[in-house]
Design an enzyme around this catalytic site. Structure first.
Site, PDB file in Angstrom:
ATOM      1  N   PRO A   1       0.734  -1.135   0.012  1.00 31.15           N
ATOM      2  CA  PRO A   1      -0.077  -0.133   0.105  1.00 31.15           C
ATOM      3  C   PRO A   1       0.925   1.311   0.099  1.00 31.15           C
ATOM      4  O   PRO A   1       1.715   1.305   0.846  1.00 31.15           O
ATOM      5  CB  PRO A   1      -0.737  -0.096   1.210  1.00 31.15           C
ATOM      6  CG  PRO A   1      -0.741  -1.573   1.663  1.00 31.15           C
ATOM      7  CD  PRO A   1       0.795  -2.062   1.274  1.00 31.15           C
ATOM      8  N   GLU A   2       0.757   2.315  -0.986  1.00 34.88           N
ATOM      9  CA  GLU A   2       1.317   3.446  -0.898  1.00 34.88           C
ATOM     10  C   GLU A   2       0.397   4.726  -0.472  1.00 34.88           C
ATOM     11  O   GLU A   2      -0.485   4.347   0.044  1.00 34.88           O
ATOM     12  CB  GLU A   2       1.673   3.545  -2.340  1.00 34.88           C
ATOM     13  CG  GLU A   2       2.671   2.605  -3.016  1.00 34.88           C
ATOM     14  CD  GLU A   2       3.162   2.565  -4.388  1.00 34.88           C
ATOM     15  OE1 GLU A   2       3.294   3.754  -4.819  1.00 34.88           O
ATOM     16  OE2 GLU A   2       3.887   1.668  -4.947  1.00 34.88           O
TER      17      GLU A   2
ATOM     18  N   HIS B   1      -5.075 -15.107   8.879  1.00 33.53           N
ATOM     19  CA  HIS B   1      -4.120 -13.811   8.794  1.00 33.53           C
ATOM     20  C   HIS B   1      -4.399 -12.864   9.700  1.00 33.53           C
ATOM     21  O   HIS B   1      -4.087 -11.634   9.698  1.00 33.53           O
ATOM     22  CB  HIS B   1      -4.043 -13.483   7.238  1.00 33.53           C
ATOM     23  CG  HIS B   1      -3.573 -14.637   6.333  1.00 33.53           C
ATOM     24  ND1 HIS B   1      -2.279 -15.103   6.792  1.00 33.53           N
ATOM     25  CD2 HIS B   1      -4.156 -15.261   5.498  1.00 33.53           C
ATOM     26  CE1 HIS B   1      -2.214 -16.059   5.621  1.00 33.53           C
ATOM     27  NE2 HIS B   1      -3.082 -15.936   4.797  1.00 33.53           N
TER      28      HIS B   1
ATOM     29  N   ARG C   1       1.972 -11.290   5.287  1.00 27.41           N
ATOM     30  CA  ARG C   1       3.111 -11.450   5.573  1.00 27.41           C
ATOM     31  C   ARG C   1       3.752 -11.091   6.889  1.00 27.41           C
ATOM     32  O   ARG C   1       4.728 -11.423   7.363  1.00 27.41           O
ATOM     33  CB  ARG C   1       3.975 -10.720   4.610  1.00 27.41           C
ATOM     34  CG  ARG C   1       3.750 -10.990   3.134  1.00 27.41           C
ATOM     35  CD  ARG C   1       4.569 -10.464   2.307  1.00 27.41           C
ATOM     36  NE  ARG C   1       4.424 -10.812   0.801  1.00 27.41           N
ATOM     37  CZ  ARG C   1       5.296 -10.423  -0.247  1.00 27.41           C
ATOM     38  NH1 ARG C   1       6.435  -9.773   0.066  1.00 27.41           N
ATOM     39  NH2 ARG C   1       4.887 -10.779  -1.562  1.00 27.41           N
TER      40      ARG C   1
END
Length: 278
Positions: A2-3, A92, A111
């Site tokens: 995500p930017e 997750h 992750r």
């Protein structure tokens, strides 16, 4: 990853979903997500805290609470979802904020690279990761003269320089490629060799690309969804990123992909030539 546009869209979603709610309990299923204080202390301190406001600095989310600022960095694939306690938890799911109204905010991260840290109220701006950030990419904060001065101090390639967040914050791999294409600058061009007109084009390209991406709700590549469960739409506007071998929208030359500072990089070899300068 995500930017800035994606993080800003998440902030807007969370503003609608959790501002005004009070935390009743925090369940931490993967303690390494919590940077400081220790996970059990982090959870205890948040009990009874009301989320008063959602802010963003660069790619950091800042939850403004009664007595604390909670800083959250999504890193590669972190995301927030609102749920009911009866909803099934995915594997997750790593942190759960249960509110007094019976709803939950869950932090998910495939992750497990994302991080959260709790600091005293209004001290989020002094967090180590935030202190080094450059200005936000908006004209009121991001000034052409300062940007130009900063570029002239560095001989390194322009792409990794833009990625390091110190000259201007919020640019990640996708939007650097797009801004450099818009400005007609090769990603490996040494920063201190850029001409004033090129710097000006790049300055306006950064503002334009990020502004349009924010309006579009970000770019959905693989797994990104905002806090409302919606995908961004900027991917339909991408000119070079992910467009390998497709015709350049400007000159029809096939888009090329190379590695620059270990990052996959897309550019037009005709529009963005690497210039040798004294």
């Amino acid at each position: 990853m995500p930017e800035l546009p994606e993080v800003e869209t998440v902030r807007k979603g969370l503003e609608k979903l959790v501002v005004g709610k009070t935390i009743e309990e925090v369940t931490i299923l993967w303690p390494r997500i919590i940077e400081a204080p220790e996970a059990d202390v982090f959870a205890q301190k948040l009990i009874g805290q009301k989320i008063e406001k959602m802010e963003r600095r660069g790619k950091f989310l800042i939850f403004k609470m009664t007595n604390y600022d909670m800083i959250s960095h999504l890193r590669m694939e972190g995301k927030y979802e609102t749920n009911h306690p009866s909803d099934e938890r995915t594997k997750h799911t790593h942190v759960i904020f249960t509110f007094t109204d019976g709803t939950e905010l869950r932090y998910l991260d495939v992750r497990k690279f994302g991080r959260m840290v709790l600091v005293e109220k209004d001290q989020g701006k002094n967090y180590k990761g935030i202190l080094t950030l450059g200005p936000e990419p908006i004209p009121s904060e991001f000034k052409l003269a300062e940007f130009s001065k900063g570029l002239k101090k560095h001989h390194k390639a322009i792409k990794p320089l833009l990625l390091d967040q110190r000259l201007v914050t919020g640019l990640g791999n996708i939007y650097v490629d797009e801004a450099l294409w818009e400005a007609k600058i090769h990603p490996e061009q040494p920063a201190d060799t850029l001409k004033p007109k090129e710097i000006e084009r790049l300055y306006f390209a950064v503002i334009d690309v990020l502004g349009r991406a924010v309006e579009a709700g970000g770019t959905t590549i693989r797994s990104y969804l905002n806090a409302l469960g919606e995908a961004g739409t900027f991917q339909v506007s991408l000119n070079v990123y992910g467009q390998t071998d497709k015709p350049c929208p400007r000159c029809a030359t096939p888009i090329k992909k190379i590695k620059v500072a270990q990052r996959g990089t897309h550019f037009c070899p005709k529009c963005q030539t690497l210039k040798v300068r004294n």
